[in-house]
Scaffold this motif. Structure first.
Motif, PDB file in Angstrom:
ATOM      1  N   HIS A   1       0.822  -1.202   0.000  1.00  0.00           N
ATOM      2  CA  HIS A   1       0.000   0.000   0.000  1.00  0.00           C
ATOM      3  C   HIS A   1       0.860   1.257   0.000  1.00  0.00           C
ATOM      4  CE1 HIS A   1      -4.148  -1.732   1.261  1.00  0.00           C
ATOM      5  NE2 HIS A   1      -3.439  -2.625   0.608  1.00  0.00           N
TER       6      HIS A   1
ATOM      7  N   GLY B   1       1.242   9.966   3.378  1.00  0.00           N
ATOM      8  CA  GLY B   1       0.399   8.827   3.029  1.00  0.00           C
ATOM      9  C   GLY B   1       1.012   7.504   3.450  1.00  0.00           C
TER      10      GLY B   1
ATOM     11  N   PHE C   1       0.543   7.089   7.129  1.00  0.00           N
ATOM     12  CA  PHE C   1      -0.857   6.761   7.393  1.00  0.00           C
ATOM     13  C   PHE C   1      -1.142   5.287   7.162  1.00  0.00           C
ATOM     14  CE2 PHE C   1      -5.142   6.717   5.119  1.00  0.00           C
ATOM     15  CZ  PHE C   1      -5.871   6.496   6.288  1.00  0.00           C
ATOM     16  N   ARG C   2      -0.683   4.738   6.011  1.00  0.00           N
ATOM     17  CA  ARG C   2      -0.981   3.347   5.684  1.00  0.00           C
ATOM     18  C   ARG C   2      -0.182   2.364   6.533  1.00  0.00           C
ATOM     19  NH1 ARG C   2      -4.470   1.710   5.214  1.00  0.00           N
ATOM     20  NH2 ARG C   2      -4.340   0.062   3.661  1.00  0.00           N
TER      21      ARG C   2
ATOM     22  N   ALA D   1      -7.244   0.622   7.903  1.00  0.00           N
ATOM     23  CA  ALA D   1      -8.148   1.734   7.582  1.00  0.00           C
ATOM     24  C   ALA D   1      -9.124   1.316   6.483  1.00  0.00           C
ATOM     25  CB  ALA D   1      -7.345   2.950   7.128  1.00  0.00           C
TER      26      ALA D   1
ATOM     27  N   TYR E   1      -8.922   5.658   2.724  1.00  0.00           N
ATOM     28  CA  TYR E   1      -7.581   5.833   2.159  1.00  0.00           C
ATOM     29  C   TYR E   1      -7.559   5.911   0.638  1.00  0.00           C
ATOM     30  CZ  TYR E   1      -7.387   0.654   1.639  1.00  0.00           C
ATOM     31  OH  TYR E   1      -7.620  -0.659   1.313  1.00  0.00           O
TER      32      TYR E   1
ATOM     33  N   CYS F   1      -7.286   9.370  -0.647  1.00  0.00           N
ATOM     34  CA  CYS F   1      -5.953   9.948  -0.426  1.00  0.00           C
ATOM     35  C   CYS F   1      -5.047   9.688  -1.623  1.00  0.00           C
ATOM     36  CB  CYS F   1      -5.330   9.368   0.843  1.00  0.00           C
ATOM     37  SG  CYS F   1      -6.199   9.784   2.366  1.00  0.00           S
TER      38      CYS F   1
END
Length: 214
Positions: free
Chosen positions: A79, A117, A120-121, A127, A132, A135
């Motif tokens: 991701h 990003g 975040f992942r 999530a 996502y 994003c």
């Protein structure tokens, strides 16, 4: 590029990206060798490296069985690489087609967004898709305001290919988020449609960067 909720892993899962590994390797080397300036060489190398990471990690992740810890690690990398390929694609376009001041702004935007990003992942791998996926789309379309400059410097063909690649990536994101269409769940499901669209999008952007480079 996987989802823990998918009950069936189609038999063709991962093969599209596995096939792209040698293709992206050769294409990236050609691009680097033909880059006209040292800056262009570095920019094309960054782009090529993000493509190699994207396709190789995806192929390894989707073709193997890695256990819970391996799956969690590879999923995070898989991701995160989506953000890397977005920033990586913008890098040679910015270096080749924009003046220094505009180039710096675009590179700061896409690489800061990519790093945010990735964090975040990596930190929230579970999530929901609806959170996502936008994003990815937002970062991917961040360079849209620079299209007139790309047109002026690179020409119409470059801009058409950039937009076409963006639309293909966006269509893939929508398929991934909606999990539709799902044509043949045992062989070629929605995830394979998503992967096919990423291959087409990468091809369009690679062609655009090649035209700008040569």
């Amino acid at each position: 590029m996987s989802d823990l909720a998918e009950p069936i892993k189609p038999r063709l899962r991962g093969w599209l990206h596995a096939g792209m590994v040698p293709a992206a390797l050769i294409a990236g080397i050609v691009l680097i060798c033909l880059a006209p300036t040292p800056q262009a060489v570095v920019a094309c190398a960054v782009y090529a490296a993000t493509a190699w990471l994207l396709f190789a990690t995806s192929a390894i992740y989707h073709r193997g069985t890695w256990g819970s810890l391996g799956e969690a690690l590879l999923r995070r990398l898989d991701h995160a690489n989506i953000f890397l390929i977005i920033a990586g694609t913008c890098t040679p376009l910015a270096v080749l087609l924009l003046p220094p001041d505009q180039r710096s702004v675009l590179l700061w935007i896409v690489w800061t967004g990519a790093l945010a990003g990735i964090a975040f992942r990596v930190l929230w791998v579970g999530a929901p898709r609806w959170l996502y996926t936008p994003c990815y789309l937002a970062l991917g379309w961040a360079p849209v305001s620079y299209l007139p400059d790309f047109l002026h410097t690179g020409g119409a063909a470059v801009v058409v290919l950039i937009v076409a690649g963006g639309l293909l990536y966006s269509a893939g994101a929508v398929v991934y988020a909606l999990q539709r269409p799902d044509p043949a769940p045992r062989w070629f499901g929605f995830h394979e449609v998503f992967h096919a669209l990423t291959v087409l999008a990468f091809t369009a952007h690679y062609t655009a960067i090649s035209l700008a480079t040569y």
